[in-house]
Design an enzyme around this catalytic site. Sequence first.
Site, PDB file in Angstrom:
ATOM      1  CB  CYS A   8     -78.379  -8.096   2.361  1.00 29.07           C
ATOM      2  SG  CYS A   8     -78.436  -7.522   4.031  1.00 29.07           S
ATOM      3  CE1 TYR A  25     -71.167 -24.190 -16.614  1.00 28.29           C
ATOM      4  CE2 TYR A  25     -68.860 -23.681 -17.000  1.00 28.29           C
ATOM      5  CZ  TYR A  25     -69.944 -24.509 -17.173  1.00 28.29           C
ATOM      6  OH  TYR A  25     -69.813 -25.673 -17.890  1.00 28.29           O
TER       7      TYR A  25
HETATM    8  C1  LIG Z   1     -71.204 -33.621 -19.025  1.00 28.55           C
HETATM    9  C2  LIG Z   1     -70.556 -32.306 -19.147  1.00 28.55           C
HETATM   10  N1  LIG Z   1     -70.031 -31.959 -20.335  1.00 28.55           N
HETATM   11  C3  LIG Z   1     -69.448 -30.750 -20.513  1.00 28.55           C
HETATM   12  C4  LIG Z   1     -69.342 -29.849 -19.481  1.00 28.55           C
HETATM   13  C5  LIG Z   1     -68.685 -28.549 -19.774  1.00 28.55           C
HETATM   14  O1  LIG Z   1     -67.631 -28.301 -18.988  1.00 28.55           O
HETATM   15  P1  LIG Z   1     -66.707 -27.025 -19.230  1.00 28.55           P
HETATM   16  O2  LIG Z   1     -67.592 -25.843 -19.296  1.00 28.55           O
HETATM   17  O3  LIG Z   1     -65.810 -27.020 -18.085  1.00 28.55           O
HETATM   18  O4  LIG Z   1     -65.990 -27.259 -20.527  1.00 28.55           O
HETATM   19  C6  LIG Z   1     -69.849 -30.186 -18.219  1.00 28.55           C
HETATM   20  C7  LIG Z   1     -69.673 -29.273 -17.071  1.00 28.55           C
HETATM   21  O5  LIG Z   1     -68.742 -29.433 -16.300  1.00 28.55           O
HETATM   22  C8  LIG Z   1     -70.491 -31.436 -18.059  1.00 28.55           C
HETATM   23  O6  LIG Z   1     -71.029 -31.771 -16.898  1.00 28.55           O
HETATM   24  N1  LIG Z   2     -70.614 -24.166 -12.875  1.00 30.21           N
HETATM   25  C1  LIG Z   2     -69.266 -24.552 -12.667  1.00 30.21           C
HETATM   26  C2  LIG Z   2     -68.808 -25.716 -13.418  1.00 30.21           C
HETATM   27  C3  LIG Z   2     -69.736 -26.872 -13.446  1.00 30.21           C
HETATM   28  C4  LIG Z   2     -69.916 -27.224 -14.842  1.00 30.21           C
HETATM   29  C5  LIG Z   2     -71.065 -28.097 -15.130  1.00 30.21           C
HETATM   30  N2  LIG Z   2     -70.828 -29.509 -14.971  1.00 30.21           N
HETATM   31  C6  LIG Z   2     -68.324 -23.373 -12.772  1.00 30.21           C
HETATM   32  O1  LIG Z   2     -68.745 -22.286 -12.773  1.00 30.21           O
HETATM   33  O2  LIG Z   2     -67.148 -23.501 -12.809  1.00 30.21           O
END
Ligand SMILES: Cc1ncc(COP(=O)(O)O)c(C=O)c1O
Ligand SMILES: N[C@@H](CCCC[NH3+])C(=O)O
Length: 463
Positions: free
Chosen positions: A391, A421
């Site tokens: 919604c 994510y």
């Molecule tokens: C400290 C840290 N390491 C690794 C990641 C993994 O990032 P990504 O999924 O973009 O590789 C994140 C998320 O952004 C993070 O905050």
């Molecule tokens: N959650 C985010 C990125 C943040 C990653 C965690 N530091 C995404 O979907 O792109």
Amino acid sequence: MSRSAHPAGPRHADVLPEGHYSAPPADLNVLDPKVWSRTVTRDERGVATVGGIGVDALAEEFGTPAYFLDESDFRARCRAWAEAFGKDADVFYAGKAFLSRAVVRWLKEEGLNLDVCSGGELTTALSAGMPAERIAFHGNNKSEEEIRTAVEVGVGRIVLDSFQEIVRVAHIAQSLGKRQRVQIRVTVGVEAHTHEFIATAHEDQKFGIALAGGQAAEAVRRALKLDGLELIGIHSHIGSQIFDMAGFEVSARRVVGLLAEVRDEHGVELPEIDLGGGLGIAYTSDDDPREPHEIAKALNEIVGRECEAAGLATPRISVEPGRAIVGPTAFTLYRVGTIKPLEGLRTYVSVDGGMSDNIRTALYDAEYSVSLVSRTSEAEPMLVRVVGKHCESGDIVVRDAFLPADVAPGDLIAVPATGAYCRSMASNYNHALRPPVVAVRDGEARVIVRRETEEDLLRLDVG
Ligand SMILES: Cc1ncc(COP(=O)(O)O)c(C=O)c1O
Ligand SMILES: N[C@@H](CCCC[NH3+])C(=O)O
């Protein structure tokens, strides 16, 4: 992020509406291997398959919406990262992208380590048998309870994120008679070219301790004095969904600069640096991500060069890819419910999920692609917006994409590259039931995270 406008008019519009889209692909039936996981193809009926199983059979058995994760692709990506960085480096999979016990077991088997950022992720990791020494614990506001548990179980490293936490972790470790291995997370002052909400190395944000103004050097000074801590290195994570290597290079250079300062001031060479995660993946055919071996080569070269110039021994490097491992390995399968052509605008295709299973479009204006997967079609391309059943008018899964003009209620459509994510950021908005994650491999499919039920919702609501 914006792409050039499609030159030909979409089916339901004389005037081209605003949007981020390029020309429709020459053949909408082709599943571009850039955005689909490695085993995805179409069978002789034209039905898309993953791991050898048709999406029609998957929908029948597991329902929709559902995430389907290509296990052999996941494992292959783990191996590619491990091989690219080699024995003298460590790859920590970032569990925040998507974590389940099956994933932990795959990581363990493929020789990867794990980055967790909450007590919940730590519990999941330990309960699936990840050795504590292969776990890194992150977070800008870890609770005392989380820190105590992490120290007690013996995590390989805690990444310190603030001055308070330096003292907090030291006290807890000392009270437990332990010396905790730690890194200090610094913000290197890089403006990563990505969405503001997912950039993390500029100074005006909540993570880390700034290199600027000598803050990080002060953090090192304090950490080195505390008996409860063994400072093993410096950590920098500049953001997420980044394609340009320049930011990583600047970050590596500045982190090595801090190592040299530490050596000069304290006579100590910190043995490790962690350059975080953040590598971008292809969400649409227009994206061109880097391969792990290119990333490893670039980072090794820059760290090696900078260390040589500073007269430092090269530290052990670690990285924390999340999205780049799991993102491309899964797609979300939806069933089309209603179709609404808006004359002069676009056609809204409503599916049985939405922002509760993929919040990224609403949150970051993220771009996705979509394909008709239960059949092929020779109909002309039609500009669509794929929306959910919530919604909320911002409940958009794919903002602008092309589907065949004969797409109809009952068809299955799928959004690729939803491994990262999406399930991990899923919600129960409108009391939606979070979809299952089904792992598919070599003709077998099994649920690794089950679908929520209405009983689950009622059990949480204690009246
Ligand atoms: C400290 C840290 N390491 C690794 C990641 C993994 O990032 P990504 O999924 O973009 O590789 C994140 C998320 O952004 C993070 O905050
Ligand atoms: N959650 C985010 C990125 C943040 C990653 C965690 N530091 C995404 O979907 O792109």
